[in-house]
Design an enzyme around this catalytic site. Structure first.
Site, mmCIF file in Angstrom:
data_model
loop_
_atom_site.group_PDB
_atom_site.id
_atom_site.type_symbol
_atom_site.label_atom_id
_atom_site.label_comp_id
_atom_site.label_asym_id
_atom_site.label_seq_id
_atom_site.Cartn_x
_atom_site.Cartn_y
_atom_site.Cartn_z
ATOM 1 N N ASN A 26 79.801 120.675 6.912
ATOM 2 C CA ASN A 26 80.031 121.299 8.221
ATOM 3 C C ASN A 26 79.269 122.603 8.412
ATOM 4 O O ASN A 26 79.206 123.118 9.525
ATOM 5 C CB ASN A 26 81.530 121.550 8.432
ATOM 6 C CG ASN A 26 82.322 120.272 8.454
ATOM 7 O OD1 ASN A 26 81.775 119.172 8.413
ATOM 8 N ND2 ASN A 26 83.636 120.403 8.511
ATOM 9 N N ASN A 42 79.352 116.513 12.019
ATOM 10 C CA ASN A 42 79.466 117.970 11.945
ATOM 11 C C ASN A 42 78.282 118.650 11.272
ATOM 12 O O ASN A 42 77.956 119.790 11.583
ATOM 13 C CB ASN A 42 80.774 118.371 11.267
ATOM 14 C CG ASN A 42 81.964 118.069 12.146
ATOM 15 O OD1 ASN A 42 81.894 118.161 13.371
ATOM 16 N ND2 ASN A 42 83.061 117.686 11.532
ATOM 17 N N HIS A 56 79.179 109.869 2.660
ATOM 18 C CA HIS A 56 78.744 111.066 3.395
ATOM 19 C C HIS A 56 77.560 111.751 2.709
ATOM 20 O O HIS A 56 76.876 112.550 3.312
ATOM 21 C CB HIS A 56 79.919 112.037 3.502
ATOM 22 C CG HIS A 56 80.032 112.752 4.814
ATOM 23 N ND1 HIS A 56 79.474 112.310 5.997
ATOM 24 C CD2 HIS A 56 80.681 113.904 5.131
ATOM 25 C CE1 HIS A 56 79.767 113.155 6.969
ATOM 26 N NE2 HIS A 56 80.495 114.131 6.474
ATOM 27 N N ASP A 109 74.025 110.248 6.875
ATOM 28 C CA ASP A 109 74.796 109.020 6.998
ATOM 29 C C ASP A 109 75.062 108.729 8.475
ATOM 30 O O ASP A 109 75.182 109.638 9.275
ATOM 31 C CB ASP A 109 76.116 109.142 6.226
ATOM 32 C CG ASP A 109 76.979 110.296 6.712
ATOM 33 O OD1 ASP A 109 76.496 111.451 6.698
ATOM 34 O OD2 ASP A 109 78.128 110.058 7.124
#
Length: 189
Positions: A68, A114, A20, A93
Site C-alpha cells: 500500500n 492499492n 500478491h 498481480d
C-alpha cells in the site's frame, strides 16, 4: 525506453510466494537470469538491481515498504534519477485475469489495487506502463485480501510461471520502448 522496472509485493518471508507478490517473483527471476544481486537502498525504501537486457541497462526495484506504500519508494527513485512516468514499467498481480494471463498497458486507473493507487499518487501521473500478471479471482464469498495474500495452487503457480516466461521473451522489446508491438502480441491472446 524503459529505465525502471518495479515489481510490486510485500516484504517478509510470510508473503514471499503469495499471489500478491507476483511482481517481486518476476523481478527475482530477472535478477537470477542476469547473475546479479539485489542491493538494499534504504534511501529509496527498496531493493535495487541493475541488469542489461538486449544491450540496454535497466534498474529493477522491489519496494521494501508494504504494498500500500509502494509509491513512496517508486517516487523517490523517479525523482532521484529524473525519470518520467513513461520510462517506468510496473509489474503487478491482476485479479481480473486468470492465472497465467499476462497483458501490457499504459495509463489507466488503479482498479482498486492499492500499490498502483499509491504509485499514481506519488508520481502525480497514471502515464506509466503496467505488466499485469493474472492471478484469478477468489470463489464467491471468499475475501479478496485473504486470496491475494495466500499461496497459489501448484497448477496456478505453474500458469503464473509460464506467463513470466512469455513476458520475459518480450523484455528486450519492452525496455527498448517497442511497447505497441508487445501490446499487440501479449494482449491479443
Amino acid at each position: 525506453m524503459i529505465k525502471l522496472i518495479v515489481g510490486l509485493g510485500n516484504p517478509g518471508q510470510q508473503y514471499e510466494k503469495t499471489r500478491h507478490n507476483a511482481g517481486f517473483l518476476f523481478l527475482d527471476e530477472l535478477v537470477s537470469d542476469s547473475g546479479c544481486d539485489w542491493v538494499n537502498e534504504s534511501r529509496f525504501d527498496g531493493l535495487l538491481a541493475v541488469i542489461r537486457v538486449s544491450g540496454n541497462k535497466v534498474m529493477l526495484l522491489k519496494p521494501t515498504t508494504f504494498m500500500n506504500r509502494s509509491g513512496q519508494s517508486v517516487g523517490k527513485v523517479a525523482r532521484y534519477y529524473r525519470l518520467v512516468p513513461e520510462e517506468i514499467l510496473v509489474i503487478h498481480d491482476e485479479l481480473d485475469f486468470d492465472a497465467g494471463v499476462v497483458k501490457l498497458k499504459k495509463n489507466g486507473g488503479h482498479a482498486g489495487h492499492n500499490g498502483l493507487r499509491d504509485i499514481i499518487a506519488h508520481l502525480g501521473s497514471k502515464e506509466f506502463y503496467r505488466l499485469r500478471v493474472g492471478i484469478g479471482r477468489p470463489s464467491a464469498g471468499k475475501v479478496v485480501a485473504d486470496f491475494v495474500l495466500s499461496n497459489p495452487s501448484k497448477n496456478e503457480l505453474n500458469s503464473i510461471l509460464s506467463a513470466f516466461d512469455l513476458a520475459r521473451s518480450y523484455m528486450g522489446q519492452m525496455i527498448a520502448g517497442d511497447m505497441s508491438v508487445v501490446m499487440n502480441k501479449l494482449n491479443s491472446g
